[in-house]
Design an enzyme around this catalytic site. Structure first.
Site, PDB file in Angstrom:
ATOM      1  N   LEU A 128       6.615   3.236   1.761  1.00  0.00           N
ATOM      2  CA  LEU A 128       7.672   1.467   2.132  1.00  0.00           C
ATOM      3  C   LEU A 128       8.715   2.154   3.154  1.00  0.00           C
ATOM      4  O   LEU A 128       8.732   3.411   2.701  1.00  0.00           O
ATOM      5  CB  LEU A 128       7.745   1.736   0.174  1.00  0.00           C
ATOM      6  CG  LEU A 128       6.846   1.623  -0.599  1.00  0.00           C
ATOM      7  CD1 LEU A 128       7.399   0.794  -2.073  1.00  0.00           C
ATOM      8  CD2 LEU A 128       6.059   0.219   0.060  1.00  0.00           C
ATOM      9  N   GLN A 161     -10.504  -2.223   2.446  1.00  0.00           N
ATOM     10  CA  GLN A 161      -9.546  -2.610   3.265  1.00  0.00           C
ATOM     11  C   GLN A 161      -9.958  -2.303   4.543  1.00  0.00           C
ATOM     12  O   GLN A 161      -9.464  -2.063   6.133  1.00  0.00           O
ATOM     13  CB  GLN A 161      -8.462  -3.902   3.519  1.00  0.00           C
ATOM     14  CG  GLN A 161      -7.207  -2.886   3.218  1.00  0.00           C
ATOM     15  CD  GLN A 161      -6.186  -3.653   2.412  1.00  0.00           C
ATOM     16  OE1 GLN A 161      -5.640  -3.746   1.539  1.00  0.00           O
ATOM     17  NE2 GLN A 161      -5.223  -3.609   4.343  1.00  0.00           N
ATOM     18  N   MET A 210       0.535  -1.317  -0.186  1.00  0.00           N
ATOM     19  CA  MET A 210       0.132   0.401   0.216  1.00  0.00           C
ATOM     20  C   MET A 210       0.854   1.430  -0.372  1.00  0.00           C
ATOM     21  O   MET A 210       0.414   2.581   0.264  1.00  0.00           O
ATOM     22  CB  MET A 210      -0.690   0.219   0.938  1.00  0.00           C
ATOM     23  CG  MET A 210      -2.046  -0.978   1.365  1.00  0.00           C
ATOM     24  SD  MET A 210      -3.320  -0.957   2.132  1.00  0.00           S
ATOM     25  CE  MET A 210      -2.910  -0.226   3.713  1.00  0.00           C
ATOM     26  N   HIS A 246       9.345  -3.123   3.359  1.00  0.00           N
ATOM     27  CA  HIS A 246       9.017  -3.636   2.052  1.00  0.00           C
ATOM     28  C   HIS A 246      10.222  -4.173   0.871  1.00  0.00           C
ATOM     29  O   HIS A 246      10.121  -4.651   0.005  1.00  0.00           O
ATOM     30  CB  HIS A 246       8.498  -2.569   1.590  1.00  0.00           C
ATOM     31  CG  HIS A 246       6.982  -2.308   2.207  1.00  0.00           C
ATOM     32  ND1 HIS A 246       6.436  -0.783   3.164  1.00  0.00           N
ATOM     33  CD2 HIS A 246       6.339  -2.180   2.629  1.00  0.00           C
ATOM     34  CE1 HIS A 246       5.993  -0.482   3.572  1.00  0.00           C
ATOM     35  NE2 HIS A 246       5.450  -1.988   3.275  1.00  0.00           N
ATOM     36  N   SER A 295       6.363  -0.991  10.360  1.00  0.00           N
ATOM     37  CA  SER A 295       5.261  -0.253   9.431  1.00  0.00           C
ATOM     38  C   SER A 295       5.294   1.273   9.497  1.00  0.00           C
ATOM     39  O   SER A 295       5.074   1.962  10.366  1.00  0.00           O
ATOM     40  CB  SER A 295       4.124  -0.981  11.138  1.00  0.00           C
ATOM     41  OG  SER A 295       3.248  -0.698  11.317  1.00  0.00           O
ATOM     42  N   SER A 296       4.856   1.266   8.431  1.00  0.00           N
ATOM     43  CA  SER A 296       3.499   2.516   8.133  1.00  0.00           C
ATOM     44  C   SER A 296       3.462   3.299   9.609  1.00  0.00           C
ATOM     45  O   SER A 296       3.520   4.484   8.965  1.00  0.00           O
ATOM     46  CB  SER A 296       3.184   2.460   6.841  1.00  0.00           C
ATOM     47  OG  SER A 296       4.259   2.028   5.914  1.00  0.00           O
ATOM     48  N   ARG A 297       2.611   2.363  10.131  1.00  0.00           N
ATOM     49  CA  ARG A 297       1.787   2.698  10.891  1.00  0.00           C
ATOM     50  C   ARG A 297       2.448   3.746  12.111  1.00  0.00           C
ATOM     51  O   ARG A 297       2.142   4.463  13.163  1.00  0.00           O
ATOM     52  CB  ARG A 297       0.947   2.492  11.411  1.00  0.00           C
ATOM     53  CG  ARG A 297      -0.055   2.761  10.480  1.00  0.00           C
ATOM     54  CD  ARG A 297      -1.471   1.456  11.004  1.00  0.00           C
ATOM     55  NE  ARG A 297      -2.479   1.845  10.024  1.00  0.00           N
ATOM     56  CZ  ARG A 297      -3.332   0.312   9.681  1.00  0.00           C
ATOM     57  NH1 ARG A 297      -2.298  -0.319   9.399  1.00  0.00           N
ATOM     58  NH2 ARG A 297      -4.212   0.468   8.606  1.00  0.00           N
TER      59      ARG A 297
HETATM   60  O1  PAF Z   1       0.012  -5.455   3.372  1.00  0.00           O
HETATM   61  C1  PAF Z   1      -0.282  -4.585   2.798  1.00  0.00           C
HETATM   62  O2  PAF Z   1       0.072  -4.360   2.813  1.00  0.00           O
HETATM   63  C2  PAF Z   1      -2.181  -4.923   2.106  1.00  0.00           C
HETATM   64  O3  PAF Z   1      -2.974  -5.743   2.947  1.00  0.00           O
HETATM   65  C3  PAF Z   1      -2.060  -5.032   0.780  1.00  0.00           C
HETATM   66  C4  PAF Z   1      -1.797  -7.278   0.624  1.00  0.00           C
HETATM   67  C5  PAF Z   1      -0.988  -4.966   0.099  1.00  0.00           C
HETATM   68  C6  PAF Z   1      -3.388  -6.043   0.510  1.00  0.00           C
HETATM   69  O4  PAF Z   1      -3.555  -4.325   0.480  1.00  0.00           O
END
Ligand code: PAF
Length: 284
Positions: free
Chosen positions: A33, A61, A30, A37, A187-189
């Site tokens: 990065l 999501q 998403m 990632h 984590s991005s968060r």
């Molecule tokens: O883990 C993520 O970044 C997301 O849930 C994914 C797998 C790219 C689906 O949007």
């Protein structure tokens, strides 16, 4: 590194590589990065001749009260990092390209059982959204393998199940969780944390490890989990869950199981962090 926005065009490129005998690995993301990632891109590189990454902040999501609108979008920096990590092609579609009939009308994928426990119980519809977007992404990018991180442990098991259940010809490869030097899972968060929250955040991983060791030493899991959860609360976390499950299946723990996974989701202020630790019980 090329960038493509349209599903048909990315599919044509992937199929051309495959016709030329090249194996293609795919890293769905998403965006926003970080080193975690990029380690997945490097893992993909080691497993394939060509690497495709996607950046798509998937609306289906996110729950209505979640951070879809404020989720960081950093496409320029992300593209630069992907290029350096050895990615051949970036797929960055718009919402309209991936959901041509609109988000509300989208055909959805529901992963029964696994999708409704743990994070699924606290984030209604989240894993349906993940399954829904991944099936679309896998159709657009018909790669030979797809790479996912292990921090999102439940997501990883759901992807394995989706691929198996829907007969998708794709190998699922798991990368290890990348951590900051103090143990906090990348984590991005994490960037939402205030300095004081960031200082206590590594305790999440510390508590997972401490609890895993206690269980390995034979202490009863129920009391060890209750103590761990209480310590997290005392430190300012608001845990959604802190649970022991069988590794892989995520079945509720039974004493005959030998491979376990401790999973936690907890809020620090408005930031929700997740992490997990797998472990093996050895007979003495
Ligand atoms: O883990 C993520 O970044 C997301 O849930 C994914 C797998 C790219 C689906 O949007």
């Amino acid at each position: 590194m090329n960038r493509i926005d349209q599903p048909d065009a990315v599919r044509a490129q992937v199929c051309a590589w495959q016709r030329a005998g090249q194996r293609v690995a795919f890293v769905p993301t998403m965006g926003n990065l970080h080193a975690g990632h990029f380690s997945l891109v490097e893992l993909a590189r080691r497993n394939a001749d060509r690497v495709v990454a996607s950046i798509f902040v998937n609306p289906t999501q996110f729950g209505p009260s979640e951070d879809f609108a404020r989720y960081p979008r950093t496409l320029t920096e992300d593209a630069e990092g992907l290029n350096q990590a050895g990615c051949d092609l970036l797929f960055a579609p718009s919402v309209e390209a991936l959901y041509p009939l609109g988000v509300a009308e989208a055909t959805r994928v529901d992963v029964a059982g696994l999708g409704n426990i743990l994070c699924g119980a606290h984030r209604a519809g989240h894993f349906s959204g993940v399954g829904t977007v991944l099936l679309r992404l896998f159709h657009a990018v018909p790669a030979d393998a797809a790479v996912f991180g292990s921090k999102d442990y439940q997501q990883l098991q759901i992807v394995r199940r989706l691929v198996r259940d829907l007969l998708l010809p794709i190998d699922v490869i798991a990368g290890v969780t990348c951590r900051e030097p103090d143990g906090l899972a990348m984590s991005s968060r994490n960037q939402y944390l205030t300095p004081s929250q960031r200082a206590v955040a590594p305790m999440l991983y510390g508590m997972l490890r401490e609890t895993a060791v206690s269980i390995q030493m034979g202490h009863p899991s129920i009391s060890v989990l209750a103590t761990g959860k209480q310590k997290l609360c005392d430190a300012g976390f608001e845990p959604d869950y802190f649970e022991l499950r069988e590794a892989g299946t995520l079945a509720p723990w039974r004493d005959e199981f030998r491979t376990g996974v401790l999973l936690v989701a907890a809020r620090l202020g408005s930031t929700r962090l997740i992490d997990n630790v797998e472990f093996v019980l050895v007979e003495d």
